[in-house]
Design an enzyme around this catalytic site. Structure first.
Site, short mmCIF file in Angstrom:
data_model
loop_
_atom_site.label_atom_id
_atom_site.label_comp_id
_atom_site.label_asym_id
_atom_site.label_seq_id
_atom_site.Cartn_x
_atom_site.Cartn_y
_atom_site.Cartn_z
CD GLN A 1 -2.75 -1.19 2.50
OE1 GLN A 1 -2.61 -0.37 3.40
NE2 GLN A 1 -3.62 -2.19 2.60
CG HIS B 1 -2.85 -0.54 7.92
ND1 HIS B 1 -3.37 -1.15 9.04
CD2 HIS B 1 -3.53 -1.08 6.87
CE1 HIS B 1 -4.32 -2.01 8.69
NE2 HIS B 1 -4.42 -1.98 7.36
CD GLU C 1 -14.14 4.05 14.33
OE1 GLU C 1 -14.40 3.18 15.17
OE2 GLU C 1 -13.33 4.99 14.54
CE1 TYR D 1 -12.25 11.12 17.78
CE2 TYR D 1 -9.93 11.62 18.15
CZ TYR D 1 -11.25 12.04 18.06
OH TYR D 1 -11.57 13.36 18.29
CE1 TYR E 1 -10.67 -7.78 6.80
CE2 TYR E 1 -8.56 -7.36 7.88
CZ TYR E 1 -9.61 -6.93 7.08
OH TYR E 1 -9.61 -5.64 6.58
#
Length: 378
Positions: free
Chosen positions: A89, A155, A248, A258, A269
């Site tokens: 990513q 991420h 979210e 958070y 998963y």
């Protein structure tokens, strides 16, 4: 992956410059919409911003910055982009023009920076020099760099948002190592707030006894790939990936936590419980969540006049679910409901950007990625 001159030339030669195709028409709940493909042939486009002359600057995750002219022509790759770790990513991620770009020519971009131990999210600023057919970056300066780099290739975050006071927000993911999101001595799983030179704003939060890094604004985020300044709430909104469920929308406020991975509306998963459940003292609740996940990426708070019916609403791209989520809000910013637009019509939506004329531009995440313009049909 470092993009060398010969590779850039091959990519430029193979890129398809296209004129807008015949428009597709869509009927939404309140307004008919036309969609035009402005350009295609992009390599996983990730972030885009508009420049004062009406052109747009955008990134390809593989390591290129390009400029789209007002006439819809894509430039060859901008020279001077630093080396990026384009794996998984990671790669070249978001890009924004400075609020004073008309006089400073400064652009800011985020990327997965290679370094000792692997890679981590970083932000650089540079002067954009537009010199005929070949634009370039000069005076490239890395103003933020995640201290702990790892070989994990997921991420990274990472969106960039200027606040009205001129400070810069940077979102970072937990780097696939969830407990880092609760470590206040770690940049991962956070919203970072810095000045444009990388220094720390004097009014950044410093919670009592937290002993946190001074650049941290908020923590407990999993992987925020959308962010925008919200004039209604007067603060930063983020959209972030949950695990299996629990994507979210959050109002990222100073010093708040958070919850990831202590609380979540999703499961692993492997269908196992995450943390202690959906709430716990000291952790903020999302403004909205999706279950099952849509894999959100890109966020804009609509402010334009082309779609007055949507003014103040949130527009969120969906990667896995391949639609644009319009979150209807009241005048106080409360989310009233969701309309899912263009389902499956364009593929994976990586970014959603409002143009100066009020049209909405989408980037699609594919090896043959597209720029799509949405305008009012009536």
């Amino acid at each position: 992956m470092k993009i060398v001159a010969s590779t850039s030339a091959l990519l430029a030669a193979s890129l398809a410059f296209v004129q807008p195709a015949l428009a597709q028409s869509f009927q939404t709940d309140a307004v008919p919409v036309e969609a035009e493909v402005i350009a295609n042939g992009l390599r996983n486009p990730w972030g885009m911003d508009f420049l004062p002359d009406g052109s747009a600057i955008l990134t390809e995750r593989t390591g290129q910055i390009r400029i789209l002219s007002q006439r819809g022509k894509l430039s060859t790759p901008v020279a001077g982009v630093p080396e990026v770790a384009a794996r998984g990513q990671g790669g070249l991620l978001d890009i924004v023009a400075a609020p004073d770009f008309a006089t400073s020519n400064l652009v800011f971009f985020s990327f997965s920076e290679p370094g000792r131990g692997g890679a981590g999210t970083a932000v650089a600023r540079a002067t954009l020099v537009r010199d005929g057919e070949q634009s370039r970056l000069e005076e490239v300066d890395v103003i933020f760099s995640m201290a702990k780099k790892t070989g994990v290739t997921r991420h990274f975050g990472s969106r960039l948002v200027f606040a009205p006071d001129g400070t810069l927000f940077v979102t970072t993911g937990d780097r696939g190592e969830r407990n880092r999101a609760q470590d206040r001595q770690d940049h991962a799983g956070a919203v970072i707030r810095i000045n444009i030179d990388g220094s720390i704003p004097a009014d950044n939060p410093s919670p009592d006894g937290a002993g946190q890094l001074p650049e941290l604004w908020s923590k407990g985020h999993r992987n925020p790939q959308g962010a925008a300044w919200d004039p209604v709430l007067g603060g930063l909104l983020t959209v972030e990936h949950g695990d299996k469920g629990g994507d979210e929308v959050n109002h990222a406020q100073a010093g708040r936590n958070y919850g990831w991975p202590v609380i979540s509306y999703g499961v692993t998963y492997g269908n196992k419980k995450i943390g202690v459940g959906t709430e716990a003292p000291g952790y903020e609740q999302p403004l909205f969540y999706w279950d099952p996940s849509i894999a959100p990426s890109g966020l804009t708070v609509y402010k334009g006049d082309m779609f007055p019916e949507w003014k103040g609403d949130l527009l969120v791209g969906a990667l896995k679910s391949q639609f644009v989520s319009r979150l209807d809000r009241d005048e106080n910013g409360a989310i009233l409901g969701e309309e899912r637009l263009f389902g499956g019509a364009f593929g994976r939506i990586r970014d959603v950007t409002e143009a100066p004329d009020g049209s909405i531009w989408l980037l699609t995440d594919a090896r043959n990625g597209q720029i799509i313009r949405l305008s009012r049909a009536d």
